[in-house]
Write a protein that holds these residues in place. Structure first.
Motif, mmCIF file in Angstrom:
data_model
loop_
_atom_site.group_PDB
_atom_site.id
_atom_site.type_symbol
_atom_site.label_atom_id
_atom_site.label_comp_id
_atom_site.label_asym_id
_atom_site.label_seq_id
_atom_site.Cartn_x
_atom_site.Cartn_y
_atom_site.Cartn_z
ATOM 1 N N SER A 1 -25.883 15.469 15.563
ATOM 2 C CA SER A 1 -25.739 16.045 14.222
ATOM 3 C C SER A 1 -24.824 15.174 13.381
ATOM 4 O O SER A 1 -24.507 15.512 12.241
ATOM 5 N N MET A 2 -24.321 14.076 13.964
ATOM 6 C CA MET A 2 -23.465 13.103 13.280
ATOM 7 C C MET A 2 -22.115 13.690 12.882
ATOM 8 O O MET A 2 -21.494 13.234 11.922
ATOM 9 N N ARG B 1 -33.101 16.498 10.443
ATOM 10 C CA ARG B 1 -33.300 15.731 9.210
ATOM 11 C C ARG B 1 -32.495 16.343 8.070
ATOM 12 O O ARG B 1 -31.819 15.629 7.325
ATOM 13 N N THR C 1 -29.855 18.231 8.256
ATOM 14 C CA THR C 1 -28.420 18.039 8.518
ATOM 15 C C THR C 1 -27.990 16.636 8.086
ATOM 16 O O THR C 1 -26.975 16.462 7.403
ATOM 17 N N TRP C 2 -28.779 15.630 8.476
ATOM 18 C CA TRP C 2 -28.427 14.244 8.126
ATOM 19 C C TRP C 2 -28.456 14.032 6.621
ATOM 20 O O TRP C 2 -27.577 13.383 6.055
ATOM 21 N N ASP C 3 -29.490 14.592 5.956
ATOM 22 C CA ASP C 3 -29.591 14.426 4.501
ATOM 23 C C ASP C 3 -28.391 15.036 3.797
ATOM 24 O O ASP C 3 -27.880 14.473 2.823
ATOM 25 N N VAL D 1 -25.492 12.536 4.275
ATOM 26 C CA VAL D 1 -25.644 11.273 3.548
ATOM 27 C C VAL D 1 -25.469 11.475 2.046
ATOM 28 O O VAL D 1 -24.740 10.734 1.398
ATOM 29 N N GLN E 1 -22.700 9.856 7.891
ATOM 30 C CA GLN E 1 -23.746 8.830 7.855
ATOM 31 C C GLN E 1 -24.958 9.303 8.638
ATOM 32 O O GLN E 1 -24.856 10.197 9.475
ATOM 33 N N ALA E 2 -26.089 8.673 8.376
ATOM 34 C CA ALA E 2 -27.312 9.019 9.096
ATOM 35 C C ALA E 2 -27.371 8.196 10.380
ATOM 36 O O ALA E 2 -26.781 7.119 10.454
ATOM 37 N N PRO E 3 -28.084 8.675 11.398
ATOM 38 C CA PRO E 3 -28.288 7.821 12.570
ATOM 39 C C PRO E 3 -29.155 6.631 12.179
ATOM 40 O O PRO E 3 -29.829 6.663 11.151
#
Lengths: 462, 163
Positions: free
Chosen positions: B70-71, B110, B112-114, B117, B123-125
Motif C-alpha cells: 500500500s506504499m 490502484r 490507494t496509490w493514486d 501520488v 509514491q507509486a510502486p
C-alpha cells in the motif's frame, strides 16, 4: 563505413544525453525539479532507429571513453553529480501527470462557460507532479495544477502542493510522521485528489460536499500536519491527519460566493483541520470523519460602513464506503456551520446558520474496462430553511428560493480504454441552483430551477 | 455360428464396448478431478514474494506486507529504503498476489496509490512490464521487493516467507 557512422552517431547521442542528464542532475541538486532519474534510466535502455533503419543503443556514460563525456566543471560539482549518479535508483524520483478535457451541455444555466448555448469545452484540467526520496525517511513532493473552468478558473498554473514529509517513527505497519509546506486539505474521501479525473468517480464530484465554487479555499493550504497509521492484524488500520493551516482566500470565485455584494478583501487566519479514516484490512469497509475549523478576516473598503469582521466556516464530514469486487457503495454527509461576526452590521452579524449536504452513490464494474454509477446528491445552504422561502422573503428575493438548495440525480458510464486513457459520460438532472457559480451566472434572476446537464470527458495520465 | 450365439456375441461385444467407454469416461473424470485439485493446490503455492539479496529479512507479517504494497511502510527494519515493484493491474500474477497475499482487489491498490501520488503524500510502486523485467529489477535494485512465479526464482533472489 556505415558501421563507423553509426558508432559515431551513437557516441554523439550518448554523450549528448549524458550532458543533459548531468545538467539536469545539477538542477536537482540545487533545489529544482528534474527529470534526470527517468532520463537516465530510460536513456540507457532506449533503442532508437536512425534514418537508415539501423537500431542504435543508448549507452550508459560509463561505457564511453572519458574524453567524450568529460566536460570541464569544478570538481565539487562533478563529485556531487557522481554521488547522485551512484545513489539514484529508479523510482526514487517519480514524475506523474494528467490532463483532462470535458465537454458540457446544459439545458439552462451555465456551468464552466457558456454551456447553456450549445455546449462548451470549458473544463480543462492538467497537473504535473514530482516526488523525490533523498533519504529513506524523507519525501519531497510538489504539484503544479492548471484548471480552466468558466469564469472562476482561468487555467493559470498554480502551486497545488509542495511539502516535506518526514517519517518520525516506523515499526511494522505502524507509522508516524510530520508534513510541512503547502498541503492538500484532507477531508472526505476525494478532496485530496479532486482535480485528477482518474481518482474521482465522476466528471463533476458531488457538488454538495465538494463545491467547485469555493474550491480553492477548500483545496489546499499552507500547513503543518502530523499523520499516523496504526494497524492491527485483525481489526484493520486507523489513519489520521491533524494540522493547522493558513487557507488560500485570495481567489475571485471564493470571494464572490462568500461575500455576496461586498467589495472588500479576505485575509487568512490560523485554521485547523483533521481527518481519521478507519479501514478493514481487506479495504472493504472504509469509514472517515473529517473536520475543518476555517477562519478568515474581512477587510472592508474605505467606502463601506463596516468594521473588519470575522468569518468562521466549520464543516464536519462523515464518510462511509463499502467495496466489493464488482461494486462499491459510497456515502458522505456534511454539516457546515457558517458564522459572521464583528462586522458592526446587524444583518451580517446575524449570519449564523448550518448547511447540510449528503450523497449516496453506487458504482458497478461490469468489466475492468467498463464502469457505471448512479448517485443522488442533495445540498441545503441552510438546513433550517431547506426550501429557501424564509431567506427569499427576508432578503426580498422572491423567485430565487431555488438558489438555496440543489438536488441532483446523476448516472454515468466510464470506459478505461487503456490504464492511461479514459473516456466517460454522465447525465445530471438537477432541481435547484444551490451550487451554481455566481461568476458564471451573474444574474440570479435568469437562472432556472429545474435543469439538466450532460458531460463527456477524456483524460490521460502517466 | 448359430444366430443365437451371434446375438450373444454381439451383445457381449456391445457390453464390453459400453464398459470400456464407461471406463474411459470414468478415468477421464477422475483424471480431470485430480488435475483440478492438483492445479488448485499448485495455484496456492506456485509464486513467492521475493526480495533483493541485500535485504536482511527472511519473513514478514501479512500486515506489514500489505502496508509495504500500500506504499505506507517505506523502510526495512534496518532503515534502508523499500522499493516496490509490481506488474500491470490486469496481469494474472498481480491479480492472484493481491487477492491471496494482500487480500485486496487490484482496483483498491490502484486507488490507494493514486491517492498517494496525486496528494503528494507517497509514491507509486514501480511498474514492470514482464516477469523477466521483474526478475532483473529485483536482482539489481537494493531494497527491492516484488513477486515471481516459482519457475522464475533462482538463487539470485531471496524468498520472503509470510508469517
Amino acid at each position: 563505413m556505415k558501421m563507423l557512422t553509426c558508432s559515431q552517431l551513437s557516441n554523439f547521442l550518448a554523450g549528448f544525453s549524458d550532458k543533459i542528464v548531468k545538467q539536469f542532475m545539477l538542477l536537482l541538486l540545487f533545489g529544482s525539479v528534474s527529470f534526470c532519474a527517468h532520463a537516465e534510466n530510460q536513456g540507457m535502455q532506449k533503442t532508437i532507429t536512425n534514418s537508415q533503419g539501423t537500431s542504435l543503443k543508448w549507452l550508459p556514460a560509463s561505457a564511453l571513453p572519458s574524453f567524450i563525456t568529460e566536460v570541464k566543471r569544478p570538481t565539487w560539482i562533478n563529485n556531487a553529480a557522481d554521488w547522485y549518479q551512484k545513489k539514484s535508483v529508479q523510482g526514487d524520483l517519480q514524475i506523474h501527470g494528467f490532463i483532462g478535457q470535458s465537454y458540457i451541455v446544459t439545458s439552462h444555466n451555465d456551468v464552466f462557460g457558456n454551456s447553456d448555448k450549445g455546449g462548451s469545452f470549458g473544463l480543462t484540467e492538467a497537473g504535473l507532479n514530482a516526488s523525490f526520496r533523498p533519504l529513506p525517511k524523507l519525501l519531497v513532493s510538489a504539484q503544479v495544477l492548471s484548471r480552466r473552468a468558466g469564469e472562476g478558473n482561468s487555467g493559470m498554473p498554480r502551486l497545488d502542493f509542495a511539502f516535506l514529509d518526514y517519517r518520525l517513527y516506523s515499526h511494522e505497519a505502524n507509522q508516524f510522521g510530520i508534513r510541512a509546506g503547502r498541503l492538500k486539505n484532507p477531508f472526505g474521501f476525494y478532496n485530496d485528489t479532486r482535480d485528477v479525473p482518474f481518482t474521482r468517480p465522476s466528471i463533476l464530484l458531488p457538488q454538495s460536499i465538494y463545491f467547485d465554487r469555493t474550491r480553492n479555499l477548500a483545496l489546499s493550504g499552507d500547513s503543518v500536519q502530523m499523520y499516523g497509521d496504526f494497524s492491527h492484524p485483525k481489526w484493520g488500520t486507523f489513519s489520521t491527519q491533524l494540522g493547522f493551516l493558513f487557507p488560500i482566500v485570495n481567489d475571485r470565485d471564493t470571494r464572490t460566493s462568500i461575500l455576496e455584494g461586498l467589495g472588500g478583501n479576505l485575509t487568512r487566519e490560523v485554521s485547523y483541520i483533521g481527518r481519521g479514516i478507519y479501514e478493514t484490512n481487506d479495504k472493504r469497509i472504509r469509514l472517515a470523519v473529517s473536520g475543518i475549523w476555517l477562519n478568515a478576516n474581512y477587510v472592508p473598503t474605505a467606502t463601506e460602513q463596516l468594521s473588519s469582521g470575522a468569518l468562521q466556516f466549520s464543516p464536519i464530514y462523515f464518510s462511509a464506503q463499502y467495496n466489493a469486487e464488482r461494486w462499491s457503495l459510497t456515502s458522505e454527509y456534511a454539516i457546515r456551520h457558517f458564522a459572521f461576526s464583528g462586522f458592526n452590521n446587524q444583518k451580517l452579524d446575524g449570519t449564523n446558520f448550518y448547511g447540510e449536504s449528503y450523497y449516496v452513490q453506487g458504482e458497478y464494474r461490469f468489466t475492468p474496462k467498463w464502469e457505471g454509477f448512479v448517485r443522488y446528491d442533495a445540498l441545503f445552504t441552510d438546513r433550517s430553511d431547506k426550501s429557501g422561502k424564509q431567506w427569499a422573503s427576508e432578503n426580498n428575493k422572491t423567485g430565487q428560493e431555488h438558489s438555496r438548495y440543489a438536488k441532483d440525480i446523476t448516472v454515468g458510464l466510464r470506459w478505461n480504454v487503456t490504464p492511461e486513457f479514459m473516456l466517460r459520460a454522465e447525465y445530471h438532472h438537477v432541481i435547484g441552483t444551490g451550487w451554481l457559480s455566481g461568476l458564471d451566472n451573474p444574474d440570479r434572476t435568469q437562472t432556472n430551477k429545474v435543469w439538466d446537464l450532460f458531460a463527456i470527458q477524456g483524460s490521460y495520465r502517466f | 455360428m448359430n444366430p443365437h450365439s451371434f446375438s450373444y456375441f454381439v451383445r457381449i461385444t456391445f457390453i464390453y464396448y459400453c464398459l470400456s467407454t464407461y471406463r474411459f469416461f470414468a478415468y477421464r473424470t477422475l483424471l480431470t478431478f485430480f488435475l483440478l485439485t492438483a492445479s488448485q493446490a499448485f495455484a496456492v503455492n506456485h509464486y513467492e514474494v521475493v526480495i533483493n539479496k541485500s535485504v536482511g529479512e527472511s519473513n514478514i507479517s501479512a500486515n506489514s506486507l500489505r502496508s509495504v504494497f500500500s506504499m505506507h511502510l517505506k523502510t526495512w527494519p534496518d532503515g534502508t529504503k523499500i522499493r516496490v515493484f509490481v506488474l500491470a493491474d490486469d496481469d494474472p500474477l498481480h491479480q492472484i498476489f493481491s487477492k491471496e497475499k494482500l487480500n485486496v482487489f487490484p482496483y483498491q491498490l490502484r486507488s490507494t496509490w493514486d491517492r498517494l501520488v496525486f496528494s503528494g503524500t507517497g509514491q507509486a510502486p514501480i511498474k514492470v512490464n514482464s516477469i523477466e523485467e521483474m526478475f532483473e529489477k529485483i536482482i539489481s535494485t537494493p531494497g527491492a521487493i516484488g513477486y515471481l512465479w516459482r519457475a522464475n526464482i533462482n538463487e539470485n533472489v531471496n524468498v520472503l516467507t509470510i508469517k
